[in-house]
Design an enzyme around this catalytic site. Structure first.
Site, PDB file in Angstrom:
ATOM      1  CG  HIS A  85       6.789   3.274   7.109  1.00 15.96           C
ATOM      2  ND1 HIS A  85       7.944   2.629   7.434  1.00 15.96           N
ATOM      3  CD2 HIS A  85       6.865   3.550   5.780  1.00 15.96           C
ATOM      4  CE1 HIS A  85       8.717   2.530   6.357  1.00 15.96           C
ATOM      5  NE2 HIS A  85       8.069   3.080   5.331  1.00 15.96           N
ATOM      6  CG  HIS A 139      12.379   1.571   2.564  1.00 19.03           C
ATOM      7  ND1 HIS A 139      11.876   0.588   3.382  1.00 19.03           N
ATOM      8  CD2 HIS A 139      11.440   2.560   2.561  1.00 19.03           C
ATOM      9  CE1 HIS A 139      10.692   0.967   3.855  1.00 19.03           C
ATOM     10  NE2 HIS A 139      10.406   2.160   3.376  1.00 19.03           N
ATOM     11  CD  GLU A 172      11.412   7.034  -0.729  1.00 13.82           C
ATOM     12  OE1 GLU A 172      10.345   7.621  -0.495  1.00 13.82           O
ATOM     13  OE2 GLU A 172      12.092   6.475   0.159  1.00 13.82           O
ATOM     14  CG  ASP A 199       5.902   5.381   2.162  1.00 19.30           C
ATOM     15  OD1 ASP A 199       6.340   4.747   3.137  1.00 19.30           O
ATOM     16  OD2 ASP A 199       6.613   6.109   1.447  1.00 19.30           O
ATOM     17  CG  ASP A 200       4.990   7.089   6.148  1.00 13.77           C
ATOM     18  OD1 ASP A 200       4.923   6.471   7.213  1.00 13.77           O
ATOM     19  OD2 ASP A 200       6.008   7.118   5.420  1.00 13.77           O
TER      20      ASP A 200
END
Length: 356
Positions: free
Chosen positions: A35, A217, A220, A298-299
């Site tokens: 991201h 997404h 999750e 991801d982050d």
């Protein structure tokens, strides 16, 4: 999405016990789940906050990386609040250019030769003059970062599932408009519990007709039903996370049969409380069931680790051999929107890494 040919998983022997194992940071790979704000260096966050007078909470300074738990709504709200605070330090075009330049440099150091970075321009539009100027700025910055680093960069425009589906249609049309200028996919992110994939079918239909990859997404925070909606309704080429599919063997079989890739992010899953440990992230089970897996960070800004660490985790926690790690890298490359020449170069590099 074109069918991919994946090398047999037993093609290369395991490295003999006791032999030094090759550095996973040198393994050529594609990074498909990253991201935009979440790719920022922590040092850059602190510097830009000081420059622009943004107060950062302790969780983003002394207590970094923050302790998170987002499987309940309160925990997700805190995670999102920290992300929004981090995004608020991006005040000028030069800030965005710096973020992408540094991200590309970090990707190169991690062995990533192709990056697909995901951005919801709605979160930046007020600061940068609207949706279209924001997308153009991001694309221009991505081109400059790619030229400087040698890492190919594609942009995924993502809709926010907590907003109205009509907003997503607007973003899908905008994404298609820039399909020939660096936008490669259309995504759907944020809290699964607050917006069903089904509601965004119209936006994804626009994106698919425009030649973009469908990369929502799912799976999750919610179970197999969330993954199935992405697969069936949004005609996903890849699914961000998707790990909850493991509870439904038929669903995993369908994912494997259709060549859909799951973007699995072990560190993220542990940090958010989706899995208690990296060992509990079902990478091995999905891989052995024939699903294509592309590891992602991801982050990193909030979770504290980047792409190479994900490969280290599956090596140490799941016992992946070097041949299997190479196979994961090939799957990431095959699932990407990278041009053919980039794919060939990266795949040749994977073979060279494995052959030592």
């Amino acid at each position: 999405m074109e069918a991919r040919t994946v090398s047999p998983r037993s093609e290369h022997p395991r490295v003999a016990c006791g032999s030094p194992r090759p550095d996973v940071a040198l393994l050529p790979k594609a990074h498909l789940h990253l991201h935009f704000t979440g790719s920022m260096r922590h040092t850059t966050l602190v510097e830009l906050a000081a420059l622009h007078g943004v107060h950062l909470p302790d969780a983003l300074v002394e207590d970094w990386p923050p302790k998170l738990h987002a499987t309940d709504e309160r925990g997700w709200f805190r995670f999102q609040r920290l992300y929004d605070i981090a995004r608020s330090v991006l005040r000028t075009p030069d800030d965005l250019r710096r973020l992408l330049r540094e991200t590309a440099e970090d990707e190169a150091a991690e062995g990533s030769g192709w990056l697909e970075i995901q951005v919801d321009p709605s979160g930046y539009a007020a600061m940068f003059g609207g949706l279209t100027p924001t997308v153009e700025l991001v694309l221009d910055a991505a081109r400059a970062a790619s030229e400087a680093s040698g890492v190919g960069i594609g942009v995924v425009i993502a809709a926010n599932r907590t907003r109205h589906p009509l907003d997503a249609k607007t973003l899908a049309r905008l994404a298609v408009r820039y399909a020939d200028e660096g936008v490669v996919g259309f995504g759907l992110s944020n809290d699964e519990r607050r917006g069903r994939a089904y509601d965004f079918e119209g936006a994804f239909r626009i994106a698919k007709r425009g030649g973009l990859l469908s990369v929502p997404h799912g799976g999750e925070l919610l179970g197999p039903a969330s993954v199935r909606e992405c697969l069936e309704t949004l005609r996903a080429d890849r699914i961000g996370h998707g790990i909850r599919a493991v509870a439904d063997p038929r669903l995993v079989a369908a994912i494997a049969e259709r060549g859909v890739t799951l973007e699995v992010c072990p560190s993220s899953n542990v940090s958010l409380g989706v899995a208690a440990t990296a060992l509990e992230v079902p990478v091995r089970r999905l891989y052995e069931a024939g699903a294509s897996v592309a590891l992602g960070a991801d982050d990193p800004l909030l979770f504290g680790s980047r792409l190479a660490r994900q490969y280290e985790l599956v090596r140490t926690e799941h016992g992946f051999s070097d041949a299997e790690l190479a196979d994961l890298a090939r799957q990431s490359i095959g699932a990407s929107a990278a041009p053919d020449d980039v794919r060939r170069r990266l795949l040749a590099g994977v073979d060279a890494w494995l052959d030592g």
